[in-house]
Design an enzyme around this catalytic site. Structure first.
Site, PDB file in Angstrom:
ATOM      1  N   ASP A 164     -21.006  -5.332  -1.484  1.00 61.06           N
ATOM      2  CA  ASP A 164     -19.715  -5.449  -0.810  1.00 61.06           C
ATOM      3  C   ASP A 164     -19.727  -4.847   0.589  1.00 61.06           C
ATOM      4  O   ASP A 164     -20.681  -4.194   1.007  1.00 61.06           O
ATOM      5  CB  ASP A 164     -18.614  -4.783  -1.651  1.00 61.06           C
ATOM      6  CG  ASP A 164     -19.044  -3.452  -2.256  1.00 61.06           C
ATOM      7  OD1 ASP A 164     -19.902  -2.774  -1.664  1.00 61.06           O
ATOM      8  OD2 ASP A 164     -18.529  -3.093  -3.323  1.00 61.06           O
ATOM      9  N   ASN A 214     -11.323   3.658 -12.008  1.00 61.54           N
ATOM     10  CA  ASN A 214     -10.441   2.705 -12.675  1.00 61.54           C
ATOM     11  C   ASN A 214     -11.219   1.580 -13.361  1.00 61.54           C
ATOM     12  O   ASN A 214     -10.633   0.603 -13.824  1.00 61.54           O
ATOM     13  CB  ASN A 214      -9.423   2.122 -11.685  1.00 61.54           C
ATOM     14  CG  ASN A 214     -10.072   1.295 -10.586  1.00 61.54           C
ATOM     15  OD1 ASN A 214     -11.300   1.142 -10.543  1.00 61.54           O
ATOM     16  ND2 ASN A 214      -9.259   0.732  -9.704  1.00 61.54           N
ATOM     17  N   HIS A 224     -13.657  -0.316 -11.913  1.00 62.40           N
ATOM     18  CA  HIS A 224     -14.178  -1.400 -11.077  1.00 62.40           C
ATOM     19  C   HIS A 224     -15.690  -1.292 -10.917  1.00 62.40           C
ATOM     20  O   HIS A 224     -16.264  -0.203 -10.965  1.00 62.40           O
ATOM     21  CB  HIS A 224     -13.470  -1.447  -9.714  1.00 62.40           C
ATOM     22  CG  HIS A 224     -13.813  -0.341  -8.758  1.00 62.40           C
ATOM     23  ND1 HIS A 224     -12.858   0.434  -8.154  1.00 62.40           N
ATOM     24  CD2 HIS A 224     -14.995   0.113  -8.275  1.00 62.40           C
ATOM     25  CE1 HIS A 224     -13.435   1.304  -7.344  1.00 62.40           C
ATOM     26  NE2 HIS A 224     -14.741   1.131  -7.409  1.00 62.40           N
ATOM     27  N   GLU A 257     -11.744  -5.152  -8.778  1.00 62.36           N
ATOM     28  CA  GLU A 257     -10.716  -4.268  -9.303  1.00 62.36           C
ATOM     29  C   GLU A 257     -10.151  -4.802 -10.622  1.00 62.36           C
ATOM     30  O   GLU A 257     -10.244  -6.001 -10.919  1.00 62.36           O
ATOM     31  CB  GLU A 257      -9.574  -4.138  -8.275  1.00 62.36           C
ATOM     32  CG  GLU A 257      -9.998  -3.536  -6.940  1.00 62.36           C
ATOM     33  CD  GLU A 257     -10.104  -2.015  -6.968  1.00 62.36           C
ATOM     34  OE1 GLU A 257     -10.271  -1.439  -8.060  1.00 62.36           O
ATOM     35  OE2 GLU A 257     -10.006  -1.399  -5.899  1.00 62.36           O
TER      36      GLU A 257
END
Length: 244
Positions: free
Chosen positions: A67, A136, A138, A143
């Site tokens: 990314d 979380n 990801h 996400e």
């Protein structure tokens, strides 16, 4: 899933790096998927040491980063390209032309998504994908959500993710609100996944990812489907995954 647990971070980093070195030495033309963030820094340091000790060469390797922040060019100090250059690219014999990373400064983000996805499809199956996990759940910047993307896409970053990443920026408002990320489909198609996580803060999400149901609200849980998943954890991160 093959679970490897270590008392000390350095032991973890050495073992994970040795795994990657083995892949490259068995196939000098290996295609590597690379992750960023604090977690893999030690792994990259050990890869640099292996190169310096003439245990591995990156001359024929190609790399594909997961990314990049939207709006940040290569020269930006907080770009993931700058991160990779600092921790790996500038310290080994990897030719610049064999480094691939999304162009966060592209004016047409959807066009850049298509360009990067085409590169990944041309590369075919990655030989090894280095991964970690966010608090979380990801992986990359995929996400949590009701649906997940298989291919490269532009993703809005959650406030939780921006807060976590703000320590790398002057302030929270400086953290980009979007990123370009490789899709989960590409990651889990890799021949091998080298997954690393460290610290007690990751323990709860690792329990959800590896012991809970497969759920798009915990993107890392999809890794349970991979047939060749090597997991490297320290004892604090692993505390909910093993007895003893």
């Amino acid at each position: 899933m093959n679970l490897n647990i270590f008392e000390f971070e350095e032991e973890l980093d050495i073992a994970a790096a040795n795994d990657v070195v083995k892949v490259i030495n068995e196939n000098p033309n290996a295609a590597l998927g690379l992750a960023t963030g604090e977690t893999p820094i030690g792994l990259y340091q050990k890869l640099v040491q292996a190169y310096e000790n003439e245990q591995v060469s990156f001359k024929r390797v190609t790399t594909y980063n997961i990314d990049e922040y939207a709006g940040l060019g290569k020269a930006h100090p907080q770009s993931f390209y700058s991160f990779m250059k600092t921790h790996l690219f500038a310290k080994v014999d990897l030719p610049e032309g064999q480094i691939h990373i999304p162009n966060g400064a592209a004016l047409d983000l959807e066009g850049e998504v298509e360009r990067y996805e085409a590169l990944l499809k041309q590369a075919g199956q990655l030989d090894v994908q280095i991964l970690s996990i966010g608090l979380n759940g990801h992986i990359g910047f995929n996400e949590p959500g009701r649906t997940l993307h298989a291919e490269t896409h532009v993703v809005p970053l959650t406030e939780e993710t921006r807060q976590v990443n703000s320590k790398s920026f002057p302030s929270l408002p400086d953290v980009p609100k979007q990123a370009i990320t490789m899709g989960i489909g590409t990651m889990i198609k890799a021949k091998k996944i080298v997954f690393i996580a460290k610290g007690e803060a990751k323990a709860a999400i690792l329990k959800q990812a590896f012991k809970g149901p497969i759920n798009p609200l915990v993107p890392g849980s999809l890794l349970q489907l991979h047939p060749n998943l090597e997991v490297y954890l320290d004892v604090k991160a692993a505390k909910f995954l093993y007895e003893g």
